[in-house]
Motif scaffolding. Structure first.
Motif, PDB file in Angstrom:
ATOM      1  N   MET A 242       0.847  -1.405   0.070  1.00 53.08           N
ATOM      2  CA  MET A 242      -0.093   0.163   0.089  1.00 53.08           C
ATOM      3  C   MET A 242       0.919   1.065  -0.053  1.00 53.08           C
ATOM      4  SD  MET A 242      -2.812  -1.049   2.727  1.00 53.08           S
ATOM      5  CE  MET A 242      -3.541   0.320   2.971  1.00 53.08           C
ATOM      6  N   GLU A 243       1.778   1.074   0.604  1.00 47.76           N
ATOM      7  CA  GLU A 243       2.626   2.484   0.824  1.00 47.76           C
ATOM      8  C   GLU A 243       3.388   2.567  -0.623  1.00 47.76           C
ATOM      9  OE1 GLU A 243       3.177   4.879   3.139  1.00 47.76           O
ATOM     10  OE2 GLU A 243       1.589   3.950   4.150  1.00 47.76           O
ATOM     11  N   SER A 244       4.106   1.457  -1.229  1.00 49.92           N
ATOM     12  CA  SER A 244       4.634   1.642  -2.329  1.00 49.92           C
ATOM     13  C   SER A 244       3.799   2.151  -3.522  1.00 49.92           C
ATOM     14  CB  SER A 244       5.618   0.428  -2.623  1.00 49.92           C
ATOM     15  OG  SER A 244       6.267  -0.157  -1.704  1.00 49.92           O
ATOM     16  N   ALA A 245       2.578   1.706  -3.553  1.00 51.42           N
ATOM     17  CA  ALA A 245       1.653   1.963  -4.553  1.00 51.42           C
ATOM     18  C   ALA A 245       1.404   3.205  -4.740  1.00 51.42           C
ATOM     19  CB  ALA A 245       0.409   1.131  -4.360  1.00 51.42           C
ATOM     20  N   LEU A 273       6.248   7.190 -10.653  1.00 48.61           N
ATOM     21  CA  LEU A 273       5.629   8.512 -10.751  1.00 48.61           C
ATOM     22  C   LEU A 273       7.049   9.460 -10.313  1.00 48.61           C
ATOM     23  CD1 LEU A 273       2.311   8.484  -8.695  1.00 48.61           C
ATOM     24  CD2 LEU A 273       2.712   8.557 -11.302  1.00 48.61           C
ATOM     25  N   GLN A 274       6.967  10.671 -10.701  1.00 53.25           N
ATOM     26  CA  GLN A 274       8.183  11.480 -10.412  1.00 53.25           C
ATOM     27  C   GLN A 274       7.988  12.182  -9.189  1.00 53.25           C
ATOM     28  OE1 GLN A 274      10.800  11.876 -12.416  1.00 53.25           O
ATOM     29  NE2 GLN A 274       9.675  10.542 -13.786  1.00 53.25           N
ATOM     30  N   THR A 275       8.465  11.459  -7.841  1.00 53.21           N
ATOM     31  CA  THR A 275       8.519  11.679  -6.561  1.00 53.21           C
ATOM     32  C   THR A 275       9.932  11.724  -5.893  1.00 53.21           C
ATOM     33  OG1 THR A 275       7.655   9.825  -5.992  1.00 53.21           O
ATOM     34  CG2 THR A 275       5.800  11.462  -6.301  1.00 53.21           C
ATOM     35  N   GLU A 276      10.060  12.283  -4.867  1.00 47.97           N
ATOM     36  CA  GLU A 276      11.373  12.346  -4.328  1.00 47.97           C
ATOM     37  C   GLU A 276      11.512  10.909  -3.869  1.00 47.97           C
ATOM     38  OE1 GLU A 276      11.625  15.071  -1.054  1.00 47.97           O
ATOM     39  OE2 GLU A 276      11.389  16.923  -2.631  1.00 47.97           O
ATOM     40  N   GLN A 277      10.514   9.876  -3.464  1.00 44.11           N
ATOM     41  CA  GLN A 277      10.785   8.845  -3.008  1.00 44.11           C
ATOM     42  C   GLN A 277      10.549   7.653  -3.649  1.00 44.11           C
ATOM     43  OE1 GLN A 277       8.420   8.475   0.745  1.00 44.11           O
ATOM     44  NE2 GLN A 277       9.848   9.948   1.754  1.00 44.11           N
ATOM     45  N   SER A 278      10.120   7.962  -4.932  1.00 44.95           N
ATOM     46  CA  SER A 278       9.792   6.736  -6.023  1.00 44.95           C
ATOM     47  C   SER A 278      10.997   5.902  -6.163  1.00 44.95           C
ATOM     48  CB  SER A 278       9.288   7.406  -7.254  1.00 44.95           C
ATOM     49  OG  SER A 278      10.308   8.229  -7.874  1.00 44.95           O
ATOM     50  N   GLU A 282      10.741   1.881  -5.595  1.00 45.03           N
ATOM     51  CA  GLU A 282      10.943   0.827  -6.266  1.00 45.03           C
ATOM     52  C   GLU A 282      12.150  -0.118  -6.055  1.00 45.03           C
ATOM     53  OE1 GLU A 282      11.910   0.707 -11.265  1.00 45.03           O
ATOM     54  OE2 GLU A 282      12.878   2.083  -9.945  1.00 45.03           O
ATOM     55  N   SER A 283      13.479   0.363  -5.508  1.00 44.00           N
ATOM     56  CA  SER A 283      14.572  -0.523  -4.995  1.00 44.00           C
ATOM     57  C   SER A 283      13.825  -1.496  -3.925  1.00 44.00           C
ATOM     58  CB  SER A 283      15.447   0.501  -4.428  1.00 44.00           C
ATOM     59  OG  SER A 283      15.949   1.304  -5.534  1.00 44.00           O
ATOM     60  N   VAL A 284      13.073  -1.139  -3.108  1.00 42.46           N
ATOM     61  CA  VAL A 284      12.513  -1.930  -1.832  1.00 42.46           C
ATOM     62  C   VAL A 284      11.796  -2.838  -2.501  1.00 42.46           C
ATOM     63  CG1 VAL A 284      11.106  -1.899  -0.126  1.00 42.46           C
ATOM     64  CG2 VAL A 284      12.671  -0.028  -0.094  1.00 42.46           C
ATOM     65  N   LEU A 285      10.792  -2.541  -3.317  1.00 40.51           N
ATOM     66  CA  LEU A 285      10.073  -3.899  -3.923  1.00 40.51           C
ATOM     67  C   LEU A 285      10.992  -4.675  -4.693  1.00 40.51           C
ATOM     68  CD1 LEU A 285       6.776  -2.195  -5.115  1.00 40.51           C
ATOM     69  CD2 LEU A 285       7.201  -3.463  -3.256  1.00 40.51           C
ATOM     70  N   LEU A 286      11.962  -4.238  -5.637  1.00 42.23           N
ATOM     71  CA  LEU A 286      12.837  -5.037  -6.474  1.00 42.23           C
ATOM     72  C   LEU A 286      13.659  -5.714  -5.538  1.00 42.23           C
ATOM     73  CD1 LEU A 286      13.875  -2.749  -9.270  1.00 42.23           C
ATOM     74  CD2 LEU A 286      12.189  -4.542  -9.363  1.00 42.23           C
ATOM     75  N   GLU A 287      13.950  -5.370  -4.492  1.00 45.21           N
ATOM     76  CA  GLU A 287      14.725  -6.056  -3.401  1.00 45.21           C
ATOM     77  C   GLU A 287      14.013  -7.496  -2.843  1.00 45.21           C
ATOM     78  OE1 GLU A 287      17.580  -7.787  -0.684  1.00 45.21           O
ATOM     79  OE2 GLU A 287      17.584  -6.500  -2.505  1.00 45.21           O
ATOM     80  N   THR A 297      18.881 -14.011  -7.322  1.00 46.99           N
ATOM     81  CA  THR A 297      19.298 -13.329  -8.519  1.00 46.99           C
ATOM     82  C   THR A 297      18.643 -11.891  -8.734  1.00 46.99           C
ATOM     83  OG1 THR A 297      20.011 -15.411  -9.346  1.00 46.99           O
ATOM     84  CG2 THR A 297      19.801 -13.688 -11.021  1.00 46.99           C
ATOM     85  N   PRO A 298      19.414 -10.782  -8.995  1.00 40.75           N
ATOM     86  CA  PRO A 298      18.724  -9.557  -9.088  1.00 40.75           C
ATOM     87  C   PRO A 298      17.755  -9.656 -10.281  1.00 40.75           C
ATOM     88  CG  PRO A 298      20.951  -9.275  -8.625  1.00 40.75           C
ATOM     89  CD  PRO A 298      20.921 -10.719  -9.038  1.00 40.75           C
ATOM     90  N   PRO A 299      16.387  -9.093 -10.297  1.00 39.51           N
ATOM     91  CA  PRO A 299      15.611  -9.026 -11.498  1.00 39.51           C
ATOM     92  C   PRO A 299      16.222  -8.145 -12.596  1.00 39.51           C
ATOM     93  CG  PRO A 299      14.731  -7.802  -9.850  1.00 39.51           C
ATOM     94  CD  PRO A 299      15.841  -8.336  -9.119  1.00 39.51           C
ATOM     95  N   HIS A 300      15.796  -8.339 -13.648  1.00 33.01           N
ATOM     96  CA  HIS A 300      15.855  -7.212 -15.036  1.00 33.01           C
ATOM     97  C   HIS A 300      14.812  -6.765 -15.237  1.00 33.01           C
ATOM     98  CE1 HIS A 300      17.730  -6.351 -18.605  1.00 33.01           C
ATOM     99  NE2 HIS A 300      16.753  -6.702 -19.418  1.00 33.01           N
TER     100      HIS A 300
END
Length: 699
Positions: A242-245, A273-278, A282-287, A297-300
């Motif tokens: 919910m926070e990342s969405a 979106l063009q925000t300061e924390q975007s 994204e990095s948190v979800l990709l982790e 393995t890191p995603p592509h």
């Protein structure tokens, strides 16, 4: 007092000698269209003429033109066997068009030469001499009202504009059609409507590191255009989603759509979106996605529309929806000439016009992206597809990728389940893209008109290109794909009628009867459905020749065994590493125009003894011959083979068909007889191959 005016001053478009006025008027008045339950006639023009398309002479058919709340229907005064398509629809006649299939209207002077565009909600002239209808499937129908009673042409035009371009979604005929529906859907079709359907898909792919969440079906929903069920990494909490969405367009966080037992997965996501924390979100979800991989393995990430943060889009990116819509419009202009002179003029510039539309370039780009994603999945690397709102090009590339890596998706049931998952359950906005009014909106807005784009057609075109490159790897045919595109404009079925599952559920709660398009028996006979099945499809056959895989390092025996096991698991959807993997060519030179879909309504391009349906029936006859031989072989033992009389199976004749069968007019008795024998011979070719083996022969 205008009786004489009805039949005087008439320019004839009829080749046959005209009837006397009294007989003709009486016969015309008795013509009636075939109506469904709840269908009403809202406009009619008697003594109308349907002009022959692209004819050198001013010829046509005399009859009555009707507009109902479901379709545009022309009923000729005389019928013949040449008025039937090879494919007969139970709901629509030969000269019928669903109202939602009407793309553009043109006012003419009674012929196809001079015309002007008739826009929705525009002023209607006092007299309408002729009307030209250009359908969304590129069919063109031109009518003349020169012989009709005064005012009939205008009434038909007004009724057609009013009902073909409604202002509200609930004015579509699907909301008025009250015929009882008794589902006969295939048992192996996954509709992805309940959490249990997604659980079944997760178990089929054997992905234990992902979990199902139903938070999107609660008051805390963050992805309003998707269904209630989503699949996310097991390590991420609903609160974190919910926070990342908030940092993704339309709340489209990366969600799982397909995976492999080894750990690699395919995900879809919207742009940031063009925000300061975007970037941090994204990095948190990709982790979390990386932790869902057993090998960490890191995603592509594949940016389908370009990555502005990385310096702008690449030359191979996919265009904005407005550009795609303009490209399709140029393609439609090439495939919908209104006069024979215009046809030959375009024919002399065919390839330059086709190249200027850039449609084939966009098809090739989608195939290239799918091949890139499939290659990473083949190397056990998770792939995240990112674009816009995550409902358009990501659906196209995701489906194509699964067609390349999952043999189950190449079956008809698997393909239909794939469309249900990627397009229906995950909320592709069919209303916006196909030009229908949005549910709950009272009037079309300019923003919605800008969103019209044939994204689903782009996917079907790409699927057809794969079918051309690997003709034996898919259970469905090009006839099936064309029929599916036609059904997308039939608003009797709910599959392509809503923007998202929430709109569909709201309509069902108001007594809307949902009819999935996958219940093909509602429209077609078994004979017509037989053309959906590819006679060359063999599930246990390697999709790629051994010579193309010598670099893998396996021996010939190991390659054959792994590929055979993968194909045998096609029905169950086994997806081991490299199992059933297809390779797509994404260069522009490898793609071609889908003639059966775009050019089938052009009589000069049709030809007898040509077309894929012509060889389709021939291949079925060959399979029947193989079955007959295998049955004889299985009834003999190795010891008494020499006692066989040696009678030969008669040679298979080549049936007579046309290039655009079953979408071309004419008599097709010879080909129809072959289809009658095909409908009961939908057998698995692998069984035939096994039965021919001498090792399986009885002692």
């Amino acid at each position: 007092m205008n009786e004489k005016k009805l039949f005087h001053n008439f320019k004839s478009y009829i080749n046959d000698s005209p009837l006397n006025n009294g007989d003709k008027n009486g016969s015309i008045q008795e013509l009636k269209p075939k109506l469904l339950n709840g269908e009403l006639v809202v406009g009619a023009a008697h003594s109308a003429v349907l002009l022959t398309p692209l004819s050198e002479r001013d010829g046509g058919r005399l009859g009555s033109l009707f507009v109902t709340n479901y379709k545009l229907s022309f009923v000729p005064i005389e019928t013949s066997h040449y008025d039937e398509y090879g494919q007969k629809n139970h709901l629509l006649g030969t000269f019928d068009v669903p109202l939602t299939g009407v793309g553009a209207l043109w006012l003419t002077d009674g012929g196809p030469q001079r015309r002007r565009r008739l826009l929705p909600y525009a002023d209607m002239p006092g007299k309408v001499k002729g009307l030209q209808v250009i359908c969304k499937n590129m069919k063109v129908m031109t009518f003349s009202f020169a012989n009709s009673p005064i005012g009939n042409g205008r009434k038909v035009a007004m009724a057609l504009v009013h009902h073909a371009f409604p202002k509200r979604h609930d004015l579509l005929f699907a909301f008025e059609y009250r015929e009882p529906y008794y589902p006969t859907l295939p048992p192996d079709l996954n509709m992805f409507q309940r959490p249990g359907d997604w659980k079944r898909e997760l178990e089929r792919c054997e992905c234990p590191h992902w979990r199902i969440t139903c938070i999107n079906g609660t008051s805390d929903a963050f992805m309003l255009t998707a269904g209630e069920t989503l699949i996310v990494p097991s390590s991420v909490l609903d609160y974190n989603l919910m926070e990342s969405a908030r940092h993704f367009r339309s709340g489209r966080v990366p969600i799982w759509v397909w995976g492999r037992p080894e750990g690699a997965a395919l995900l879809r996501s919207g742009e940031l979106l063009q925000t300061e924390q975007s970037a941090t979100a994204e990095s948190v979800l990709l982790e979390q996605v990386r932790r869902s991989h057993p090998k960490l393995t890191p995603p592509h990430v594949i940016y389908l529309c370009g990555n502005s943060a990385a310096g702008g889009p690449s030359p191979a990116h996919l265009p904005p929806l407005q550009t795609l819509h303009a490209s399709h419009r140029k393609l439609a202009e090439l495939c919908t000439p209104t006069t024979l002179g215009n046809f030959w003029l375009q024919d002399s510039q065919y390839y330059s016009i086709l190249d200027s539309s850039r449609w084939l370039r966009y098809v090739a780009n989608c195939l290239a992206f799918a091949e890139e994603a499939a290659a990473h999945l083949d190397n056990n690397v998770t792939v995240v597809l990112q674009e816009g709102d995550g409902v358009d090009y990501s659906a196209v590339v995701s489906c194509l990728t699964q067609l390349l890596v999952d043999p189950h998706c190449r079956t008809i049931a698997g393909f239909q389940s794939l469309v249900q998952k990627e397009w229906v359950a995950l909320g592709h906005p069919f209303c916006d893209r196909l030009g229908l009014p949005r549910p709950g909106q009272s009037k079309e807005s300019s923003a919605q008109l800008a969103q019209c784009a044939p994204v689903f057609l782009l996917f079907l075109d790409c699927a057809w290109q794969l079918l051309q490159q690997r003709p034996a790897a898919f259970q469905y045919t090009d006839t099936y794909l064309v029929t599916l595109w036609d059904c997308a404009h039939n608003h009797l079925f709910d599959t392509f009628l809503f923007n998202c599952p929430r709109d569909r559920d709201l309509a069902v709660s108001k007594n809307f009867v949902a009819r999935p398009v996958w219940d093909w028996g509602e429209q077609f006979s078994e004979q017509d459905q037989a053309l959906f099945y590819n006679p060359l499809f063999t599930p246990d056959r390697p999709a790629v020749p051994p010579s193309h895989n010598t670099h893998i390092g396996q021996g010939a025996t190991g390659w054959r065994n792994s590929r055979t096991e993968a194909w045998q698991g096609a029905g169950a959807g086994q997806s081991g590493r490299g199992a059933g993997r297809l390779r797509a060519c994404g260069s522009v030179g490898a793609v071609e125009l889908w003639a059966l879909c775009y050019e089938r309504w052009l009589p000069p391009l049709d030809a007898p003894h040509a077309g894929r349906a012509h060889f389709h029936a021939y291949h079925w006859r060959l399979r029947a011959q193989i079955q007959q031989l295998s049955e004889k072989l299985s009834s003999l033992s190795i010891m008494n083979n020499r006692l066989w009389s040696g009678e030969e199976v008669p040679e298979v004749p080549v049936p007579v068909g046309s290039r655009f069968f079953p979408f071309s007019l004419g008599r097709h008795e010879d080909l129809a007889r072959n289809l009658d024998s095909m409908q009961v011979s939908l057998i698995d070719a692998s069984q035939l191959l096994d039965s021919q083996s001498l090792l399986n022969a009885p002692d």
